[in-house]
Design a protein around this motif. Sequence first.
Motif, PDB file in Angstrom:
ATOM      1  N   PHE A  28       0.707  -1.072  -0.177  1.00 19.30           N
ATOM      2  CA  PHE A  28      -0.053   0.146   0.148  1.00 19.30           C
ATOM      3  C   PHE A  28       0.688   1.437   0.150  1.00 19.30           C
ATOM      4  CE2 PHE A  28      -3.580  -2.224   1.838  1.00 19.30           C
ATOM      5  CZ  PHE A  28      -4.845  -1.722   1.263  1.00 19.30           C
ATOM      6  N   ARG A  81      -6.716   1.442  -5.217  1.00 15.47           N
ATOM      7  CA  ARG A  81      -7.745   1.546  -4.121  1.00 15.47           C
ATOM      8  C   ARG A  81      -8.570   2.669  -4.350  1.00 15.47           C
ATOM      9  NH1 ARG A  81      -8.054   0.047   2.407  1.00 15.47           N
ATOM     10  NH2 ARG A  81      -6.579   1.977   2.633  1.00 15.47           N
ATOM     11  N   LEU A  92     -12.387  -5.897  -1.203  1.00 13.53           N
ATOM     12  CA  LEU A  92     -11.769  -5.534   0.218  1.00 13.53           C
ATOM     13  C   LEU A  92     -12.919  -5.992   1.134  1.00 13.53           C
ATOM     14  CD1 LEU A  92      -9.738  -4.825   2.144  1.00 13.53           C
ATOM     15  CD2 LEU A  92      -9.824  -2.407   1.408  1.00 13.53           C
ATOM     16  N   GLU A 122     -13.962  -5.981   4.888  1.00 13.42           N
ATOM     17  CA  GLU A 122     -13.818  -5.353   5.896  1.00 13.42           C
ATOM     18  C   GLU A 122     -15.112  -4.606   6.593  1.00 13.42           C
ATOM     19  OE1 GLU A 122     -11.271  -2.005   5.072  1.00 13.42           O
ATOM     20  OE2 GLU A 122     -12.346  -1.498   3.296  1.00 13.42           O
ATOM     21  N   LEU A 181      -9.004  -9.093  -0.305  1.00 16.04           N
ATOM     22  CA  LEU A 181      -8.227  -8.619   0.897  1.00 16.04           C
ATOM     23  C   LEU A 181      -8.907  -8.647   1.999  1.00 16.04           C
ATOM     24  CD1 LEU A 181      -5.454  -7.373   1.747  1.00 16.04           C
ATOM     25  CD2 LEU A 181      -6.271  -5.262   0.644  1.00 16.04           C
ATOM     26  N   LEU A 182      -8.461  -9.203   3.089  1.00 14.02           N
ATOM     27  CA  LEU A 182      -9.090  -8.935   4.366  1.00 14.02           C
ATOM     28  C   LEU A 182      -8.636  -7.472   4.907  1.00 14.02           C
ATOM     29  CD1 LEU A 182     -10.843 -10.157   6.738  1.00 14.02           C
ATOM     30  CD2 LEU A 182      -8.773 -11.240   7.341  1.00 14.02           C
ATOM     31  N   GLY A 183      -9.554  -6.805   5.474  1.00 11.82           N
ATOM     32  CA  GLY A 183      -9.201  -5.561   6.080  1.00 11.82           C
ATOM     33  C   GLY A 183      -9.435  -5.679   7.367  1.00 11.82           C
ATOM     34  N   ALA A 184      -8.455  -5.786   8.362  1.00  9.70           N
ATOM     35  CA  ALA A 184      -8.991  -6.094   9.683  1.00  9.70           C
ATOM     36  C   ALA A 184      -9.029  -4.909  10.551  1.00  9.70           C
ATOM     37  CB  ALA A 184      -7.782  -6.952  10.310  1.00  9.70           C
ATOM     38  N   GLU A 185      -8.885  -3.722  10.067  1.00  7.78           N
ATOM     39  CA  GLU A 185      -8.888  -2.507  10.919  1.00  7.78           C
ATOM     40  C   GLU A 185     -10.205  -2.270  10.940  1.00  7.78           C
ATOM     41  OE1 GLU A 185      -6.679  -1.408  13.122  1.00  7.78           O
ATOM     42  OE2 GLU A 185      -5.150  -2.358  12.312  1.00  7.78           O
ATOM     43  N   ASP A 186     -10.841  -2.007   9.714  1.00  8.46           N
ATOM     44  CA  ASP A 186     -12.190  -1.716   9.432  1.00  8.46           C
ATOM     45  C   ASP A 186     -13.140  -3.005  10.011  1.00  8.46           C
ATOM     46  OD1 ASP A 186     -12.868   0.933   8.579  1.00  8.46           O
ATOM     47  OD2 ASP A 186     -11.278   0.331   7.000  1.00  8.46           O
ATOM     48  N   THR A 237      -4.453  -9.142   5.959  1.00  9.59           N
ATOM     49  CA  THR A 237      -4.531  -7.712   6.135  1.00  9.59           C
ATOM     50  C   THR A 237      -2.976  -7.078   6.795  1.00  9.59           C
ATOM     51  OG1 THR A 237      -5.607  -6.364   7.808  1.00  9.59           O
ATOM     52  CG2 THR A 237      -4.768  -8.425   8.734  1.00  9.59           C
ATOM     53  N   PRO A 238      -2.770  -5.977   6.589  1.00 10.72           N
ATOM     54  CA  PRO A 238      -1.448  -5.594   7.002  1.00 10.72           C
ATOM     55  C   PRO A 238      -1.244  -5.790   8.508  1.00 10.72           C
ATOM     56  CG  PRO A 238      -2.435  -3.693   6.047  1.00 10.72           C
ATOM     57  CD  PRO A 238      -3.614  -4.878   5.935  1.00 10.72           C
TER      58      PRO A 238
HETATM   59  O1  OAA Z   1      -6.993  -3.483   3.306  1.00 10.43           O
HETATM   60  C1  OAA Z   1      -6.351  -3.509   4.484  1.00 10.43           C
HETATM   61  O2  OAA Z   1      -5.721  -4.500   5.242  1.00 10.43           O
HETATM   62  C2  OAA Z   1      -6.444  -2.362   5.529  1.00 10.43           C
HETATM   63  C3  OAA Z   1      -7.757  -1.895   5.821  1.00 10.43           C
HETATM   64  O3  OAA Z   1      -8.305  -0.806   4.807  1.00 10.43           O
HETATM   65  C4  OAA Z   1      -8.344  -2.210   6.814  1.00 10.43           C
HETATM   66  O4  OAA Z   1      -7.775  -2.919   7.729  1.00 10.43           O
HETATM   67  O5  OAA Z   1      -9.446  -1.667   7.033  1.00 10.43           O
END
Ligand code: OAA
Length: 290
Positions: A10, A67, A127, A129, A151-156, A193-194
């Motif tokens: 990213f 994105r 994504l 999330e 992609l898994l977005g773990a923060e959201d 997720t990052p």
């Molecule tokens: O895509 C990701 O892993 C970062 C992201 O938006 C989230 O974690 O909400």
Amino acid sequence: MERLRRTMLFMPGNNPSMLQNAGILGADSVILDLEDAVSLTEKDSARILVRNAIKSVNFYNSEVVVRINPLGTEFGYEDLDVIGRVKPDAIMVPKATEADIKSVSEKLDKIEEEEGFEKGSIKLFALIESAYGLENVYSILQSSDRIIGMLLGAEDLTADLGIKRTREGEEIFYARSRVATACKACKVAAIDTPFADMEDMEGFIKDITRAKSLGMTGKAAINPRQIDTIHGVYAPTEAEIRYAQRVMEAQEEAKREGKGVFSLDGKMVDAPIIARAQTTLNTARLAGLI
Ligand SMILES: O=C([O-])CC(=O)C(=O)O
Ligand SMILES: CC(=O)SCCNC(=O)CCNC(=O)[C@H](O)C(C)(C)COP(=O)(O)OP(=O)(O)OC[C@H]1O[C@@H](n2cnc3c(N)ncnc32)[C@H](O)[C@@H]1OP(=O)(O)O
Ligand SMILES: [Mg+2]
């Protein structure tokens, strides 16, 4: 050609020096971000900057993904219209639902026709999330033939679930398993997720390893310093490669003898173990290890 997506790096779409260097950092994919890494006041300038970068920067072997902002915001469709016309490899749709994916895909049909691009050539990443997204991963994946990964977005996601995000990541065990399984069912990439703490190397390696063990096929990165570590965890070890080669050799011999099942080092080998050995060798080949 089949390509590796072990790392997707990213970078904020409003940072010209990062965009300039995007192709030389060694990430399998780069994600030029117009969404959460860009403040509201910079949305319009970031869109132009990313468009110009796609036209002028040499990304070498890195796949170029943008994105966009959610379609429900005032920026989403404008992002899609401007970016679609410079033909990135893929668009990433945040907070994805089936309706979003269908809508983005239809808009891309139009852009591709107007610009003379091959139909379906701009791919999609969804994504996941939100609680809704997680409950509907499979139908989201089925919403467009353009989808090549999730992609898994773990923060959201954890924010939407109203739970804490921890270093150990116990709370996203189910989400990782669910996303990885749905992606395998649809034969697309499952990207984890990052990991936000760039100083915690031990926690980082454990996090990558855990996600890989559940079936994730790659991981998003937020800093170039994370790339080699992720590639290292995703690379088959020498011992794994050697074992896979021996399985394939032993299979040849078993075939000649008309056997479907045989033993190697005292352990039973049959079709699923041969399939796993083939996957190991394929990954090793793509990574240039054999
Ligand atoms: O895509 C990701 O892993 C970062 C992201 O938006 C989230 O974690 O909400
Ligand atoms: C939950 C989500 O939505 S995650 C996705 C959205 N988030 C992002 O895109 C954030 C991406 N990452 C970053 O912006 C940065 O890494 C930060 C802000 C986290 C840390 O920045 P810094 O402290 O400057 O990092 P660091 O000191 O390691 O930077 C070293 C070099 O790498 C560059 N760099 C850092 N991160 C990135 C990146 N993601 N992409 C490209 N280059 C980068 C820096 O510009 C710097 O380059 P220079 O030496 O030429 O000046
Ligand atoms: Mg997010």
